[in-house]
Design a protein around this motif. Sequence first.
Motif, mmCIF file in Angstrom:
data_model
loop_
_atom_site.group_PDB
_atom_site.id
_atom_site.type_symbol
_atom_site.label_atom_id
_atom_site.label_comp_id
_atom_site.label_asym_id
_atom_site.label_seq_id
_atom_site.Cartn_x
_atom_site.Cartn_y
_atom_site.Cartn_z
ATOM 1 N N SER A 16 32.587 48.542 40.140
ATOM 2 C CA SER A 16 32.946 49.318 41.327
ATOM 3 C C SER A 16 33.315 48.407 42.492
ATOM 4 C CB SER A 16 31.788 50.237 41.719
ATOM 5 O OG SER A 16 30.641 49.475 42.059
ATOM 6 N N THR A 17 32.592 47.295 42.637
ATOM 7 C CA THR A 17 32.937 46.344 43.689
ATOM 8 C C THR A 17 34.282 45.673 43.399
ATOM 9 O OG1 THR A 17 30.577 45.923 44.042
ATOM 10 C CG2 THR A 17 32.120 44.349 44.976
ATOM 11 N N VAL A 20 37.060 48.012 44.447
ATOM 12 C CA VAL A 20 37.290 48.021 45.892
ATOM 13 C C VAL A 20 38.082 46.792 46.324
ATOM 14 C CG1 VAL A 20 36.168 47.948 48.151
ATOM 15 C CG2 VAL A 20 35.231 49.395 46.360
ATOM 16 N N ILE A 21 37.712 45.627 45.804
ATOM 17 C CA ILE A 21 38.366 44.388 46.225
ATOM 18 C C ILE A 21 39.811 44.316 45.738
ATOM 19 C CG2 ILE A 21 38.303 41.869 45.949
ATOM 20 C CD1 ILE A 21 35.278 42.055 45.869
ATOM 21 N N MET A 29 39.639 52.700 47.094
ATOM 22 C CA MET A 29 38.490 51.992 47.664
ATOM 23 C C MET A 29 37.307 52.936 47.854
ATOM 24 S SD MET A 29 40.122 49.429 50.514
ATOM 25 C CE MET A 29 41.242 48.114 50.067
ATOM 26 N N GLY A 32 35.718 53.539 44.586
ATOM 27 C CA GLY A 32 34.873 52.421 44.194
ATOM 28 C C GLY A 32 33.535 52.438 44.900
ATOM 29 N N LEU A 33 33.518 52.833 46.183
ATOM 30 C CA LEU A 33 32.255 52.948 46.920
ATOM 31 C C LEU A 33 31.359 54.020 46.318
ATOM 32 C CD1 LEU A 33 33.361 52.608 50.659
ATOM 33 C CD2 LEU A 33 32.137 50.933 49.271
ATOM 34 N N ASN A 36 29.853 52.733 43.190
ATOM 35 C CA ASN A 36 28.817 51.777 43.556
ATOM 36 C C ASN A 36 27.530 52.488 43.957
ATOM 37 O OD1 ASN A 36 27.441 49.939 45.791
ATOM 38 N ND2 ASN A 36 28.677 48.597 44.497
ATOM 39 N N GLN A 129 25.515 44.964 47.678
ATOM 40 C CA GLN A 129 25.937 46.267 48.168
ATOM 41 C C GLN A 129 26.732 46.182 49.466
ATOM 42 O OE1 GLN A 129 25.496 47.809 45.234
ATOM 43 N NE2 GLN A 129 24.999 49.648 46.391
ATOM 44 N N ALA A 132 31.554 45.295 49.245
ATOM 45 C CA ALA A 132 32.659 46.259 49.321
ATOM 46 C C ALA A 132 32.874 46.788 50.744
ATOM 47 C CB ALA A 132 32.412 47.411 48.339
ATOM 48 N N MET A 136 36.292 46.124 53.094
ATOM 49 C CA MET A 136 37.074 47.195 53.715
ATOM 50 C C MET A 136 37.131 47.029 55.227
ATOM 51 S SD MET A 136 35.896 50.515 51.470
ATOM 52 C CE MET A 136 37.030 51.601 52.339
#
Length: 329
Positions: A16-17, A20-21, A29, A32-33, A36, A129, A132, A136
């Motif tokens: 998930s991280t 986001v990246i 994004m 993905g959060l 996470n 945690q 991400a 952003m």
Amino acid sequence: MKNLTKIMFMFMMVMSTVIVISSNNWLSMWMGLEMNLLSFIPLMFNKKKKSESMMMYFMIQSMASIILLISILWNNLLMVSNLLSQNLMNNIMIISLIMKMGGAPFHFWLPEVIMVLNWNSCFILMTWQKIAPIFMLSKLKMSSLLIIFIISSAYIGAVGGLNQNSIKKILAFSSINHLSWIMASIYMDSKIWIKYLLIYAMMLSLIIFMLNMYNLNYISQTNITPTSTLFKINLTLMIMSLGGLPPLLGFIPKLMIIQSMIMKNNLIILLMIMLSMITLFYYMKIMTNMIMNFYMTNKWMLKTMKQEKYQFMIMSMNLLLPFMSFLLM
């Protein structure tokens, strides 16, 4: 089977991280959060503790995700670019990301959640945690609102840990203070936050490894837990490094941020340095209680742990890595 489940959720959290990246779209994004969030909650489960912390974490993160999603949809601009306008929605996105990271003044949930977690979950919450949301935040258009969060996080992180006896709460408020330095680097549009977060995670992992080794959760336990002299010296050096004292490892990223901000925001960096001195006070509470006092040896605590080689390895990392890290500057 239990270990396989943990491995699966850990893999989901890492992926998930990465999502986001590697994304160039705000909605991906946000997705993905959410992955996470849902992958970390099962890792928080602890049979010995109550589950209110899991519910509190879920509610806060869900609220921040809703605010973030509303601001994304309101912008009508899904691609990350310099054209991201509308200062109001930009500020709302900043607020939602600060809420996800536990920065002041949205920090009230972080010490309470960390208090009931085990040491491994505490490390994940204070380091992984945050990757991400910080990434952003670095993609957003910076505004003067971020300065308020920088100063408030530095102040709350310094003052909040003064009256604490729990080592977990002290590290939680320390994490809030370090978050202010990361946000200051982002405000200066610098990539130093990557190095800062990496070094902070390295220092915190070594401290948590040593605290978990002897199951130390409160400052008062340092008087009754039989530990070696090398362990005390090592933990003292690591705590001083976390406070940013030269010439230890934790001073290097702070020095890089000070150099990048000194020519533009003298007042802010001076205030952050002064507040960092306050954090050293409650770090010293741990050190003085552990070094200056003799511990009481009880019969049920006579188990000795022969792990001197790990202590020498940690000490060498803390003392030698600062000289190597000058190559990164």
